[in-house]
Design an enzyme around this catalytic site. Structure first.
Site, PDB file in Angstrom:
ATOM      1  N   LYS A 273      -0.944  20.083  25.692  1.00  0.00           N
ATOM      2  CA  LYS A 273      -1.762  19.608  24.249  1.00  0.00           C
ATOM      3  C   LYS A 273      -1.398  21.159  23.472  1.00  0.00           C
ATOM      4  O   LYS A 273      -2.183  21.761  23.527  1.00  0.00           O
ATOM      5  CB  LYS A 273      -2.577  19.344  24.526  1.00  0.00           C
ATOM      6  CG  LYS A 273      -3.540  19.006  23.183  1.00  0.00           C
ATOM      7  CD  LYS A 273      -5.135  19.056  22.785  1.00  0.00           C
ATOM      8  CE  LYS A 273      -5.176  20.176  22.166  1.00  0.00           C
ATOM      9  NZ  LYS A 273      -5.421  20.198  20.778  1.00  0.00           N
TER      10      LYS A 273
ATOM     11  N   GLY B  75      -7.626  30.430  25.262  1.00  0.00           N
ATOM     12  CA  GLY B  75      -8.604  29.976  23.679  1.00  0.00           C
ATOM     13  C   GLY B  75      -9.987  31.024  23.758  1.00  0.00           C
ATOM     14  O   GLY B  75      -9.477  31.771  23.934  1.00  0.00           O
TER      15      GLY B  75
ATOM     16  N   GLY C 266     -13.966  27.685  26.453  1.00  0.00           N
ATOM     17  CA  GLY C 266     -12.968  28.030  27.523  1.00  0.00           C
ATOM     18  C   GLY C 266     -14.325  27.615  28.996  1.00  0.00           C
ATOM     19  O   GLY C 266     -14.248  27.207  29.675  1.00  0.00           O
TER      20      GLY C 266
ATOM     21  N   GLU D  90      -7.649  31.994  29.557  1.00  0.00           N
ATOM     22  CA  GLU D  90      -6.845  33.912  28.963  1.00  0.00           C
ATOM     23  C   GLU D  90      -7.792  33.440  27.363  1.00  0.00           C
ATOM     24  O   GLU D  90      -7.643  32.583  26.783  1.00  0.00           O
ATOM     25  CB  GLU D  90      -5.468  33.625  28.766  1.00  0.00           C
ATOM     26  CG  GLU D  90      -4.936  34.414  28.435  1.00  0.00           C
ATOM     27  CD  GLU D  90      -5.262  34.796  26.961  1.00  0.00           C
ATOM     28  OE1 GLU D  90      -6.259  35.397  26.361  1.00  0.00           O
ATOM     29  OE2 GLU D  90      -3.783  34.909  26.234  1.00  0.00           O
TER      30      GLU D  90
ATOM     31  N   CYS E 247      -5.339  37.995  20.909  1.00  0.00           N
ATOM     32  CA  CYS E 247      -6.571  38.290  22.085  1.00  0.00           C
ATOM     33  C   CYS E 247      -6.812  39.605  22.510  1.00  0.00           C
ATOM     34  O   CYS E 247      -7.326  40.394  22.616  1.00  0.00           O
ATOM     35  CB  CYS E 247      -6.424  36.749  23.277  1.00  0.00           C
ATOM     36  SG  CYS E 247      -5.326  36.982  24.682  1.00  0.00           S
TER      37      CYS E 247
ATOM     38  N   GLU F 297     -15.141  39.046  18.632  1.00  0.00           N
ATOM     39  CA  GLU F 297     -13.669  38.666  17.576  1.00  0.00           C
ATOM     40  C   GLU F 297     -13.958  38.383  17.051  1.00  0.00           C
ATOM     41  O   GLU F 297     -14.363  37.265  16.518  1.00  0.00           O
ATOM     42  CB  GLU F 297     -13.210  37.572  19.064  1.00  0.00           C
ATOM     43  CG  GLU F 297     -11.359  37.940  19.152  1.00  0.00           C
ATOM     44  CD  GLU F 297     -11.766  37.317  20.008  1.00  0.00           C
ATOM     45  OE1 GLU F 297     -10.445  37.659  20.663  1.00  0.00           O
ATOM     46  OE2 GLU F 297     -11.605  36.359  20.884  1.00  0.00           O
TER      47      GLU F 297
END
Length: 496
Positions: A181, A234, A239, A256, A290, A390
């Site tokens: 996806k 993502g 997650g 990740e 990231c 972040e």
């Protein structure tokens, strides 16, 4: 190489069982160019029913793909790498207009890294070896690695082309089949990879591509009882939800997730190299990475000199049309994300931060309809939100330190643990910090170096599992231990 005049043809349907199909519910998703807001295409929206169809197609393809000699799987992957390389002008333009990546980066980084990844794992397909374990006398014990089966992969919007290869490469080389996806925001390059896979002869159903929204298609992938593994890149919040959903069948999870990369500059560093490397660490791809070096941690003795040069360099970055070869920084990938990044400027001010540069959209008609933000440099304190959360944009937080111990405490002072960098000529310090920093990757006198042979991943809230390298082959397989009674011994408890 002429790029601007190359007109891409977009694939807009779902790839399921070797066929390009509309979504079961007939809905579409508008994909927009972040440079000017113009619609690029209406793509078919995959829902839970389409994911179910894709899983069935993958299950049907798995026995033959698994049984195919490993060198034949590798041969197909090498053919795919050649096809991607030949399609470079088209793929680079698709990636640039769909994501906002400058075309110079798409040509020099995104497409070549994608090609390199498929070539690496194409060569790895027949290198996956088992082992023989020394056990009790009279017995042979060997361990072999077996594919998991159907793997669900969820690709993010920041590097869709590259991350597609990072997930496909090891999964296919190990003998798995996939339901992938891509993000509904940036699905076009992944769909193009699907077309190229068909052209080079991948069997139907080995790869199925189902772009859709996270709360429908993504959720179904996470929930599906017949998917043996989810590979996700993502946000940390998403997650966690995937981990919760995996409880239904105890599927394997590889995550990740986010990062808040510390980038430490010591007083003995090569300042010119550190300034240029630190700019790449945060402003490449508009900071939407990231592993971005989003916390610039400077020794107080060189902070003023470093910042004078760093601000000057950041101010000189050429912002503009991603298709212009002179552009060094394009737009962010979506209006929603642009607003999120800008909101952190207000957060910084509210907590007493000092905006040294940027913090706003660039002025001028050329930027009016695009998702642009100027390179932004903010002085803050280690506990401030902009130094803890972040931001995921061209936004760097500047902190200072006096001692090595203080630098290490600042570097390890967040919940993340993905990438970290340090700039020093002291080899002892370099190795000591590399060992003590809480991160899955450490760069010394460089930043954001990646290669298919080197494992990529993090610790803590940055997730677990590894992309790339031989570690990735282990991530996409399970170990099976086989015992052989070589001497035909009778178990002692049952001897008569």
């Amino acid at each position: 190489m002429v790029i601007k005049d190359t007109v891409p043809q977009f694939q807009t349907k779902l790839l399921i069982g070797g066929e390009w199909l509309d979504g079961t519910e007939g809905r579409t998703i508008a994909v927009a160019n972040p440079f000017n807001g113009e619609k690029l295409a209406d793509i078919a929206e995959a829902t839970a029913a389409d994911v179910d169809k894709a899983v069935i197609a993958a299950q049907a393809a798995f026995p033959a793909w698994r049984a195919l000699p490993a060198h034949e799987r590798g041969r197909l992957m090498l053919k795919l790498a050649d096809a991607i390389e030949a399609d470079t002008p088209n793929l680079a333009r698709i990636e640039a207009i769909d994501t906002g990546h400058p075309i110079r980066d798409c040509l020099s980084l995104d497409v070549p890294r994608t090609v390199l990844c498929f070539r690496y794992f194409g060569g790895m397909a027949d290198k996956l070896e088992g082992s023989v374990i020394p056990v009790d006398a009279g017995f042979l014990n060997y361990v072999e690695r077996e594919p998991i089966g159907v793997v669900g992969a969820i690709v993010p919007w920041n590097f869709p082309l590259m991350f597609t290869s990072w997930k496909m490469g090891p999964a296919l080389a190990a003998g798995n089949v996939m339901v992938m996806k891509p993000s509904e925001i940036t699905p076009l390059s992944t769909l193009r990879i699907g077309e190229l896979m068909q052209q080079v002869g991948f069997p139907a159903g080995v790869i199925n591509i189902v772009p859709g929204y996270g709360d429908t298609a993504g959720q179904r992938l996470a929930d599906h009882p017949d998917i043996g593994k989810i590979a996700f890149t993502g946000s940390t919040a998403t997650g966690r939800r995937i981990v919760q959903a995996s409880a239904g069948n105890l599927k394997k999870i590889q995550l990740e997730l986010g990062g808040k990369g510390p980038n430490i500059v010591f007083p003995d560093a090569n300042i010119l190299a550190a300034v240029n490397g630190s700019a790449f660490a945060i402003f490449h791809n508009q900071g939407q990475a990231c592993i971005a070096g989003s916390r610039l941690i400077l020794h107080e003795d060189i902070a003023d000199e470093f910042l004078a040069r760093f601000v000057e360099l950041a101010r000189s970055i050429r912002i503009g049309d991603p298709l212009d070869p002179e552009t060094e920084m394009g737009p962010l990938t979506s209006p929603l994300h642009q607003q999120r990044v800008l909101s952190f400027v207000d957060v910084a001010r509210e907590q007493g931060g000092e905006i040294l540069l940027g913090g706003k959209k660039p002025a001028g008609d050329a930027f009016a309809n695009g998702c642009f933000i100027e390179p932004t440099i903010v002085r803050a304190k280690a506990g401030d939100r902009v130094a803890q959360e972040e931001v995921f944009g061209p936004f760097v937080t500047v902190l200072t330190f006096k001692t090595d111990e203080e630098a290490l405490a600042i570097a390890n002072g967040t919940d993340y643990g993905l990438g970290a960098g340090l700039w020093t000529e002291n080899i002892r310090r370099a190795h000591r910090f590399a060992k003590q920093i809480h991160a899955g990757m450490v760069w010394i006198n460089c930043y954001k170096r990646v290669h298919p042979a080197s494992p990529f991943g993090g610790q803590g809230q940055s997730g677990y599992g590894r992309e790339m390298g031989f570690e990735a082959m282990r991530e996409y397989t399970v170990a099976k231990s086989v015992w052989v009674n070589v001497d035909a011994q009778i178990p002692p408890f049952y001897r008569r």
